[in-house]
Design a protein around this motif. Structure first.
Motif, short mmCIF file in Angstrom:
data_model
loop_
_atom_site.label_atom_id
_atom_site.label_comp_id
_atom_site.label_asym_id
_atom_site.label_seq_id
_atom_site.Cartn_x
_atom_site.Cartn_y
_atom_site.Cartn_z
N TYR A 127 35.84 45.71 33.83
CA TYR A 127 35.66 44.96 35.06
C TYR A 127 37.01 44.50 35.61
O TYR A 127 38.00 44.42 34.87
N VAL A 128 37.02 44.25 36.91
CA VAL A 128 38.24 43.90 37.64
C VAL A 128 38.10 42.47 38.14
O VAL A 128 37.07 42.11 38.74
N LEU A 129 39.13 41.63 37.89
CA LEU A 129 39.12 40.23 38.30
C LEU A 129 40.28 39.99 39.25
O LEU A 129 41.35 40.59 39.13
N ASP A 130 40.05 39.07 40.20
CA ASP A 130 41.15 38.69 41.08
C ASP A 130 42.01 37.63 40.38
O ASP A 130 41.76 37.28 39.21
N LEU A 131 43.01 37.12 41.05
CA LEU A 131 43.95 36.19 40.43
C LEU A 131 43.30 34.84 40.12
O LEU A 131 43.89 34.04 39.39
N GLY A 133 40.33 34.72 38.64
CA GLY A 133 39.44 34.97 37.51
C GLY A 133 38.04 35.37 37.91
O GLY A 133 37.16 35.47 37.04
N THR A 134 37.77 35.62 39.17
CA THR A 134 36.44 36.02 39.63
C THR A 134 36.30 37.54 39.56
O THR A 134 37.17 38.28 40.00
N THR A 135 35.18 38.00 39.00
CA THR A 135 34.95 39.43 38.85
C THR A 135 34.54 40.03 40.19
O THR A 135 33.53 39.62 40.78
N LEU A 136 35.32 41.03 40.66
CA LEU A 136 35.02 41.70 41.93
C LEU A 136 34.18 42.96 41.71
O LEU A 136 33.33 43.29 42.54
N ALA A 137 34.42 43.68 40.64
CA ALA A 137 33.68 44.92 40.35
C ALA A 137 33.58 45.08 38.84
O ALA A 137 34.47 44.65 38.10
N ALA A 138 32.48 45.68 38.40
CA ALA A 138 32.24 45.85 36.97
C ALA A 138 31.42 47.09 36.72
O ALA A 138 30.66 47.54 37.59
N SER A 139 31.57 47.65 35.51
CA SER A 139 30.81 48.85 35.17
C SER A 139 29.32 48.55 35.00
O SER A 139 28.50 49.45 35.11
N ASN A 140 28.98 47.28 34.73
CA ASN A 140 27.57 46.91 34.58
C ASN A 140 27.03 46.25 35.84
O ASN A 140 26.20 45.34 35.77
N TRP A 141 27.52 46.69 36.99
CA TRP A 141 27.13 46.08 38.26
C TRP A 141 25.64 46.17 38.55
O TRP A 141 25.08 45.32 39.24
N ASP A 142 24.99 47.21 38.02
CA ASP A 142 23.56 47.40 38.31
C ASP A 142 22.67 46.96 37.16
O ASP A 142 21.49 47.29 37.14
N ARG A 143 23.24 46.25 36.17
CA ARG A 143 22.45 45.79 35.02
C ARG A 143 21.90 44.38 35.30
O ARG A 143 22.42 43.64 36.13
#
Length: 686
Positions: A127-131, A133-143
């Protein structure tokens, strides 16, 4: 030799009581009995002490060897994903998402990309976080349990990656509540930080492997909290009491939770055996096995070391009870032996003989020990030489593999040249017709000019220009087909590749009166005209030149199979794979005699052919199968027992959606030129 084996030989310890007994003065029977009992007790204690030390040393050696394997396995599992941050930083969509976090389309594209990378790498999550610490995109987005929108700024791996570039952390997921090892890396562009990409790795398979073994292994962090262990009841417990500050830090990180979390295992230090080994005791409620009634503790030989590159400690625990049991047996044997020896001392005549035998036995054992050490040294040297030879064989194997790959490339090019050679007669005929027409038209144009009939001469010159363009298209197609290049996967239009391949065998199709039926989206059902339709309905990841070579080989084999048949029909179908929509199937079917079952098993063997001698080397299908494997697809012969003819299915991976949209904008210049050429051919035939 291991330092744990440096123990005095036990025969020397047994010999001392015998010498003392031989020097005793003549005393009463009671005194003699007490002296002999004391000697037997000293000998038994010496044997017990030696046997216990020997067994304990063997336990330490075995545990150290197991820890070498377990530590190597753990480090390999941790470093197996080090390449992922660098790989993800190459994707421009991730950096663009960190610059524009509100772009919904970009978020969806990055989510799918992370999901694909997670599936391929077998990581738990990426997953990708901004500066912030908030997650913008993740591999489990549809879970159901997704990291998207979650804030992990309190996690140590985020803080470390933000300040130093990378961060590592093991703990329970605050969202999924599943344990894992987190590896975070900072993403930078233009000299400034954009965000953090984090990979979560599950170590459950490694822990399950330890549980199936017969040894007890655990890994503790810097605070002494056990987070990996082969004993389920010890997980998230501590090796020693935690301070209030350490407990508060763990609670702030939300690192561990669950029944019994942060409670003590009850490991009590008893005795140190070596710098990395000691004997510890565990009380019965926390022991691995049920303790006998009245037993207050279980003693273990604990061998530990620090996992290199981390502040973790890996430990192996072995119950010392079997070693002590063996030591008791040794003491019993020693006591019985000393008893017999003391009885022998009563007989003066037998005393020297017994001592001489024991001295001879000691010398024999020492010689055997020296010989054993020499054998071990020779064996170690042999193993080192074998290891060196194995490395040489690996290098030679890699060199051979490179040679085989180069040979395969040459075979592919040879296959192209063979196909061009087979088509040379038809191409010669195809070029002879416009050449003859050019001669006639040029002569006529000269006559028209001499007679002042300028318009007729201009018409002839235009026809001559069309014929020259037609001949140029034929030779250009052959040059492109024969071009030798490496395999570079790119989006390729299936319909365009089929049309190009049919263009190369077009003369045989007309000459042998073969009907071509194409079941292709946006294409006519019966393709008397070989001009492809645009836009193309299917795009696959392949090399266009090599894909056309495979198709030409399949078409040529089909034409060869239909020679002499009453019905000659070449059917080509393109559709999505029935088992996986991410693949596209190209099915080539003919109306020939079909493939016998005895031949089907050997179709893709090199140099196997059913054609008459001189008609082929039997390399076409073998080379085609190799090309398709390099393209990431499969080529197989379908079972057509219920119908006539042979059928081959070429399965290739579908290109990404964006590439399909770019490819479908307009037909290529080659298609427009080929349509113009075919139109000129029709006028010339008329």
């Amino acid at each position: 030799m291991s330092p744990f084996r440096q123990i005095a030989p036990w025969p020397r310890a047994l010999r001392r009581p015998a010498r003392i007994a031989s020097r005793l003065p003549s005393v009463s029977q009671t005194t003699k009995a007490l002296a002999f009992c004391a000697l037997v007790a000293v000998g038994a204690w010496t044997a017990y002490h030696y046997a216990e030390r020997a067994e304990t040393s063997a336990i330490i050696e075995r545990a150290a060897h197991r820890l070498d394997i377990d530590e190597s396995t753990l480090k390999g599992e941790l470093t197996r994903y080090d390449y992922l941050p660098a790989l993800l930083s190459l994707n421009p969509d991730i950096a663009e998402l960190l610059r524009h976090p509100a772009d919904a389309a970009l978020i969806a594209r990055v989510n799918r990309y992370l999901e694909d990378v997670t599936t391929d790498s077998q990581a738990a999550a990426i997953y990708v976080l901004d500066l912030n610490g908030t997650t913008l995109a993740a591999s489990n987005w549809d879970r159901p349990i997704s990291f998207v929108g979650q804030n992990f700024s309190y996690r140590p791996y985020f803080i470390d990656a933000l300040h130093s570039g990378t961060g590592r952390f093991y703990g329970l997921g605050s969202t999924s509540h599943l344990p894992g090892y987190f590896y975070a890396a900072r993403i930078e562009a233009d000299g400034r930080a954009l965000g953090i990409v984090t990979t979560k790795i599950s170590l459950d398979p490694l822990e399950a492997l330890w549980k199936r073994g017969d040894e007890t292994v655990l890994v503790a962090d810097a605070n002494g909290v056990v987070f990996l262990t082969s004993v389920p009841g010890w997980k998230y417990r501590t090796l020693h009491p935690l301070s209030a500050a350490a407990r508060a830090r763990i609670d702030t990180k939300r690192q561990y939770e669950g029944p019994g979390a942060l409670e003590e295992i009850g490991l009590v230090h008893r005795r140190r055996l070596a710098p990395n080994a000691e004997i510890d005791a565990v009380s019965p409620p926390n022991s691995l096995v049920a303790s006998p009634a009245g037993k207050r503790r279980t003693d273990y030989v604990v061998v530990s070391r620090t996992v290199s590159g981390t502040d973790w400690q890996i430990m192996s625990l072995t119950d010392i009870a079997p070693a002590r049991k063996s030591a008791r047996y040794a003491a019993l044997v020693a006591a019985l032996g000393l008893s017999l020896a003391t009885i022998g001392t009563l007989y003066v005549l037998q005393r020297r003989k017994v001592i001489a035998q024991r001295l001879s036995m000691r010398e024999t054992l020492e010689r055997m020990n020296d010989e054993l050490e020499r054998k071990v040294a020779r064996r170690t040297g042999a193993l080192a030489r074998a290891n060196k030879s194995l490395r040489s064989e690996i290098i030679e194997h890699k060199r051979t593999e490179a040679t085989l790959k180069a040979t395969l490339e040459e075979l592919v090019q040879a296959g192209k040249m063979a196909l061009i050679g087979q088509m040379s007669a038809g191409i010669t005929h195809e070029l002879n017709q416009p050449l003859a027409a050019l001669r006639t038209l040029s002569d006529n144009a000269l006559l028209f000019l001499q007679r002042g009939r300028r318009e007729e001469a201009e018409d002839n010159l235009r026809v001559i220009a069309g014929l020259i363009e037609r001949m140029g298209k034929i030779t250009a197609q052959l040059r492109r087909f024969s071009h030798k290049a490496g395999t570079e996967l790119a989006p390729v239009a299936v319909e365009r590749a089929i049309a190009n391949a049919l263009f190369l065998v077009e003369l045989r199709l007309r000459k042998e009166d073969v009907e071509v039926v194409r079941n292709v989206p946006d294409a006519t059902a019966h393709a008397e005209s070989l001009v492809p339709c645009a836009p193309c309905a299917h795009l696959v990841l392949a090399d266009a030149n090599r894909l056309e070579q495979v198709l030409v080989n399949l078409f040529a084999n089909a034409l060869d199979a239909m020679l002499g048949c009453a019905v000659r029909r070449l059917s080509i179908a393109v559709h999505a794979d029935t088992t996986d929509d991410a693949f596209v199937d190209i099915v080539v079917t003919d109306t020939g005699p079909g493939i016998p079952d005895a031949v089907r098993a050997r179709l893709f063997e090199p140099f196997f052919t059913t054609k008459p001698p001189g008609a082929g080397l039997g390399l076409g299908l073998a080379i085609s199968a190799g090309i398709v494997r390099e393209l990431g697809g499969t080529l197989k012969a379908d079972d057509t027992a219920a119908t006539n003819g042979a059928s081959f299915t070429l399965r290739l991976r579908r290109a990404p959606a964006q590439d399909r949209a770019d490819e479908a904008i307009a037909p290529t210049t080659l298609e427009r030129n080929r349509a113009t050429t075919n139109h000129a051919d029709e006028e010339h035939d008329d």
